[in-house]
Motif scaffolding. Sequence first.
Motif, PDB file in Angstrom:
ATOM      1  N   UNK A 223      72.417  18.783  99.367  1.00 40.91           N
ATOM      2  CA  UNK A 223      73.132  17.573  98.963  1.00 40.91           C
ATOM      3  C   UNK A 223      73.768  17.808  97.595  1.00 40.91           C
ATOM      4  N   UNK A 224      74.945  17.250  97.373  1.00 41.79           N
ATOM      5  CA  UNK A 224      75.629  17.448  96.090  1.00 41.79           C
ATOM      6  C   UNK A 224      74.813  16.991  94.878  1.00 41.79           C
ATOM      7  N   UNK A 225      73.957  16.004  95.072  1.00 36.12           N
ATOM      8  CA  UNK A 225      73.161  15.486  93.951  1.00 36.12           C
ATOM      9  C   UNK A 225      71.827  16.204  93.814  1.00 36.12           C
ATOM     10  N   UNK A 226      71.621  17.314  94.520  1.00 33.79           N
ATOM     11  CA  UNK A 226      70.410  18.119  94.324  1.00 33.79           C
ATOM     12  C   UNK A 226      69.387  18.030  95.417  1.00 33.79           C
ATOM     13  N   UNK A 227      69.544  18.792  96.460  1.00 34.15           N
ATOM     14  CA  UNK A 227      68.526  18.894  97.495  1.00 34.15           C
ATOM     15  C   UNK A 227      67.432  19.850  97.044  1.00 34.15           C
ATOM     16  N   UNK A 228      66.334  19.881  97.772  1.00 34.01           N
ATOM     17  CA  UNK A 228      65.214  20.743  97.415  1.00 34.01           C
ATOM     18  C   UNK A 228      64.682  21.440  98.655  1.00 34.01           C
ATOM     19  N   UNK A 229      64.598  22.761  98.577  1.00 32.34           N
ATOM     20  CA  UNK A 229      63.881  23.543  99.575  1.00 32.34           C
ATOM     21  C   UNK A 229      62.533  23.837  98.915  1.00 32.34           C
TER      22      UNK A 229
END
Length: 162
Positions: free
Chosen positions: A103-109
């Motif tokens: 996501x543009x606002x900061x995804x997390x794996x």
Amino acid sequence: MEGLEIIQAFFILSLASSLAFAFASDPSPLQDFCEADPNGSVSVNGKVCKGAKLARAGDFYFSGLHIRKNTSNSAGLIVTPVNVAQIPGLNTLGISMVRVDYAPNGGLNPPHTHPRASEILVVMEGSLHVGFVTLNPENRLITKVLYPGDVFVVPQGLTHYQ
């Protein structure tokens, strides 16, 4: 004389041990490939082999990694796998790959491991914060912010995240 015999025995044992390690390697595969076939009967690596005479280019091909996916979920990411399920020719080759859209606002794996494989990350657009934790000699966090065109390698079995 007894001390000399011990030294000679130690030298011969050391030489034999080093030669054994010098010639150790993985065995060569018995065949070039074993593309998966859901209708076959001989299973190799958990999948059934189609047979080399029936191989076609489509068994080694996948298209679709250029397509962005919807990341509006709780993790802010979506994974597009490319493994033996998508490319039957990957069976027994020991490789796979994925496209991960964040996501543009900061995804997390979240932190995870791959016990049998290293990982190579390539950033195509945007930026990505990556990191892994070393095991030896001590637990250290190694991190980097990646930008388009950057490549980062995570060694096999280490806990890592993006």
